[in-house]
Design a protein around this motif. Sequence first.
Motif, PDB file in Angstrom:
ATOM      1  N   ALA A 194       0.842  -1.195   0.000  1.00 19.37           N
ATOM      2  CA  ALA A 194       0.000   0.000   0.000  1.00 19.37           C
ATOM      3  C   ALA A 194       0.877   1.245   0.000  1.00 19.37           C
ATOM      4  CB  ALA A 194      -0.929  -0.004   1.207  1.00 19.37           C
ATOM      5  N   ALA A 195       1.917   1.243   0.828  1.00 17.73           N
ATOM      6  CA  ALA A 195       2.792   2.413   0.892  1.00 17.73           C
ATOM      7  C   ALA A 195       3.520   2.613  -0.433  1.00 17.73           C
ATOM      8  CB  ALA A 195       3.804   2.258   2.029  1.00 17.73           C
ATOM      9  N   ALA A 196       3.955   1.510  -1.045  1.00 16.18           N
ATOM     10  CA  ALA A 196       4.699   1.624  -2.301  1.00 16.18           C
ATOM     11  C   ALA A 196       3.813   2.188  -3.412  1.00 16.18           C
ATOM     12  CB  ALA A 196       5.258   0.263  -2.712  1.00 16.18           C
ATOM     13  N   MET A 197       2.561   1.724  -3.483  1.00 18.21           N
ATOM     14  CA  MET A 197       1.716   2.224  -4.570  1.00 18.21           C
ATOM     15  C   MET A 197       1.271   3.656  -4.315  1.00 18.21           C
ATOM     16  SD  MET A 197      -1.794   2.476  -3.975  1.00 18.21           S
ATOM     17  CE  MET A 197      -2.700   2.307  -2.442  1.00 18.21           C
ATOM     18  N   LEU A 198       1.388   4.118  -3.052  1.00 14.87           N
ATOM     19  CA  LEU A 198       1.082   5.520  -2.763  1.00 14.87           C
ATOM     20  C   LEU A 198       2.282   6.424  -3.037  1.00 14.87           C
ATOM     21  CD1 LEU A 198      -1.034   5.088   0.485  1.00 14.87           C
ATOM     22  CD2 LEU A 198      -1.861   5.915  -1.719  1.00 14.87           C
ATOM     23  N   GLY A 199       3.413   5.812  -3.360  1.00 12.71           N
ATOM     24  CA  GLY A 199       4.558   6.623  -3.768  1.00 12.71           C
ATOM     25  C   GLY A 199       5.685   6.703  -2.766  1.00 12.71           C
ATOM     26  N   ALA A 200       5.640   5.889  -1.694  1.00 11.29           N
ATOM     27  CA  ALA A 200       6.717   5.939  -0.711  1.00 11.29           C
ATOM     28  C   ALA A 200       7.956   5.233  -1.255  1.00 11.29           C
ATOM     29  CB  ALA A 200       6.270   5.282   0.594  1.00 11.29           C
ATOM     30  N   GLN A 204      11.346   5.542   2.937  1.00  8.89           N
ATOM     31  CA  GLN A 204      10.110   6.030   3.579  1.00  8.89           C
ATOM     32  C   GLN A 204       9.260   4.875   4.085  1.00  8.89           C
ATOM     33  OE1 GLN A 204       8.771   8.394   0.246  1.00  8.89           O
ATOM     34  NE2 GLN A 204       9.042  10.281   1.409  1.00  8.89           N
ATOM     35  N   HIS A 208       8.142   4.922   7.833  1.00  9.23           N
ATOM     36  CA  HIS A 208       6.745   5.278   8.073  1.00  9.23           C
ATOM     37  C   HIS A 208       5.814   4.088   8.152  1.00  9.23           C
ATOM     38  CE1 HIS A 208       7.464   9.585   7.735  1.00  9.23           C
ATOM     39  NE2 HIS A 208       8.322   9.293   6.771  1.00  9.23           N
TER      40      HIS A 208
ATOM     41  N   PRO B  84       3.174   5.493  -7.957  1.00  7.99           N
ATOM     42  CA  PRO B  84       1.941   6.199  -7.570  1.00  7.99           C
ATOM     43  C   PRO B  84       1.047   6.553  -8.762  1.00  7.99           C
ATOM     44  CG  PRO B  84       3.885   7.576  -7.242  1.00  7.99           C
ATOM     45  CD  PRO B  84       4.373   6.203  -7.525  1.00  7.99           C
ATOM     46  N   PHE B  90      -7.185  -2.465  -2.470  1.00 14.88           N
ATOM     47  CA  PHE B  90      -7.013  -3.878  -2.144  1.00 14.88           C
ATOM     48  C   PHE B  90      -8.337  -4.492  -1.719  1.00 14.88           C
ATOM     49  CE2 PHE B  90      -3.076  -1.654  -1.436  1.00 14.88           C
ATOM     50  CZ  PHE B  90      -2.110  -2.493  -1.954  1.00 14.88           C
ATOM     51  N   PHE B 107      -1.076  10.336   3.447  1.00 14.19           N
ATOM     52  CA  PHE B 107       0.168   9.556   3.417  1.00 14.19           C
ATOM     53  C   PHE B 107       0.875   9.688   2.070  1.00 14.19           C
ATOM     54  CE2 PHE B 107       2.745   5.791   2.795  1.00 14.19           C
ATOM     55  CZ  PHE B 107       3.375   5.634   4.017  1.00 14.19           C
ATOM     56  N   ASN B 159      -4.556  10.302  -3.837  1.00  9.71           N
ATOM     57  CA  ASN B 159      -3.177  10.346  -4.294  1.00  9.71           C
ATOM     58  C   ASN B 159      -3.114  10.643  -5.795  1.00  9.71           C
ATOM     59  OD1 ASN B 159      -0.543  10.136  -3.289  1.00  9.71           O
ATOM     60  ND2 ASN B 159      -0.284   8.143  -4.268  1.00  9.71           N
TER      61      ASN B 159
END
Lengths: 298, 260
Positions: A194-200, A204, A208, B84, B90, B107, B159
């Motif tokens: 989830a974090a990776a697809m949000l751009g982290a 990060q 985070h 992104p 999911f 986030f 996002n």
Amino acid sequence: MLQQSVDNTGTVAANPADDTDDLVAPQRSFSWRTIDPLKFALPFAILIAWGAACLYRWLPPILLPSPLDVVDALLEWINPSWISTGHPSYYSGTWVADALGSSFRAVVGFAVGSALAVAIGVAVGWSSTMERAIDPTVQILRPMPRTALLPFAIIFFGLGNLPALFLVVYGVFMQVYLQVVIGVKLVSRDWRRAAAMLGASDRQILWHVVIPGALPHIFAGLRLGVAYAWTMMILAEMFAVPSGFGYVLWRGYEFMRMDIVIAGMIMLGFFGYLSDRIVVLIARRSLVWAQELSGTQL
Amino acid sequence: MGSGTIGHPAIESRQICKTYIGTDRRKSVALAGIDVSFNKGQITLLVGPSGCGKTTLLNMIAGFEKPDSGELLEHGMPIIGPDPRRGVIFQDPNLFPWLSVWSNLMFGPKMRGEDRTAATERAESLLSMVGLLKFRDHLPHQLSGGMRHRIAIVRTLANAPEILLADEPFTALDEHTRRKLQHDFYEMVSRTRQTVIFVTHNIEEAIYLADRMVVMSPSPGRVKEIIDIDLPRPRDILDLRFNEYRKLLFNLITPDVIAE
Ligand SMILES: Nc1ncnc2c1ncn2[C@@H]1O[C@H](COP(=O)(O)OP(=O)(O)OP(=O)(O)O)[C@@H](O)[C@H]1O
Ligand SMILES: [Mg+2]
């Protein structure tokens, strides 16, 4: 509850902020009614049995001094002017210095050992290169009882604070390290995705997502570690440090002074309990989410 | 959201193959040469019986997994990892439980270093669309399951991805909540003409949402048929022509399920 949600115009207010407060901070304000008498039943029974054993001389006083003797020893230890026996002992009035010295060794050793364990454990759990470089060595050292390092520490560092700090740091590190590695490895893949697809970025994600997600395990490790800090500290003081709770205990054994031995044990129990409570308190505050997920309180 | 003409491929899959080796060392061919493209500005539904490789294909498009062979392109560029530009919803909401609703929504923008005001505006308007503005300071566990799903959708949309990928996001929900969320979902993606690839088991959900439908068949996973859904919006699930599509898909998918 219902009363509170009706505001002064008489309408029922749906104020989300109100339920947030209820839910986020498990408020535990003190009142006499919150004291659970059951908690005190067993200690009280032990105290009565102990008193009775002394009163009826079931055991010789050299083996089992009375509770009052122990209180006397404790008072003399803290401040000899409170009870004037006339002849001072080796521990008369040394309590403040002992408590400060022991706490210093335990706390500093714990801080350094757990900081190292968290830093290295996170690196090992996160990067397979770090795991290959460091983990095998730790796994070989880990099964060796940590107390076995005592002679090595005394020979290497001599007597004083250094061998004690070394033992505490080593013992705490070994205790906390594994929990941190496990915690980092068990962070859900879906959170990372989830974090990776949000751009982290990877870094990060580590800061985070992985570290917050591993916090429940990290705190479990710290809690085991803080108990271990006192264990290693006492061992070191018995043999390598000429002051502190461990020193007082060991001299008590040498002089066959069961009263000060028990007084020392009580102090250690108290300080150990206090430091455990501090870790639990911090954990409770930082792990609201995990406690809510599991439906229990730490 | 991006530029370019509608109907132009956003994602192209060329001869994608993937074989898993299970715990019993038996090979299972999840995807055997998938040739399909997903158009810009369209909602494409990926349907098919369980085990036909829908999740596998979606995870590859997201960049979470790599194909054994074949080419996977986004706007003509090979997909090498998560990005992104390709947002994912999911099956589980997958919110970060230690962050408040609002921090969950911010986030992505925060990680990407996006301008705060633009991101705040977007998140607030999406949040009010799903009627959850007043829950912004709650933690995820304080919300109901349906609310969490809505927040998860808003988190991904806030996002501003160019392409939206969703893997059965509503399957775990009760029927009424699912209908409501299907409606909300369509409202949110249609106003920006978002490119969407959406996986579902549910034929009704598929016809309700789809501009185009890719029907897959299992063992090994292949594309069986591609159907354009030519129904006016908003769609009525009781409509006669809706029912005709339902029959068509039922006849396409059922033999594969029985063959299993
Ligand atoms: N990690 C894995 N290891 C081994 N086999 C796998 C793995 N992931 C998927 N498979 C196999 O690949 C095939 C396709 O799986 P996939 O999850 O993509 O199906 P699906 O179409 O999403 O099914 P469902 O509708 O039930 O979610 C299945 O036969 C499955 O057993
Ligand atoms: Mg699936």
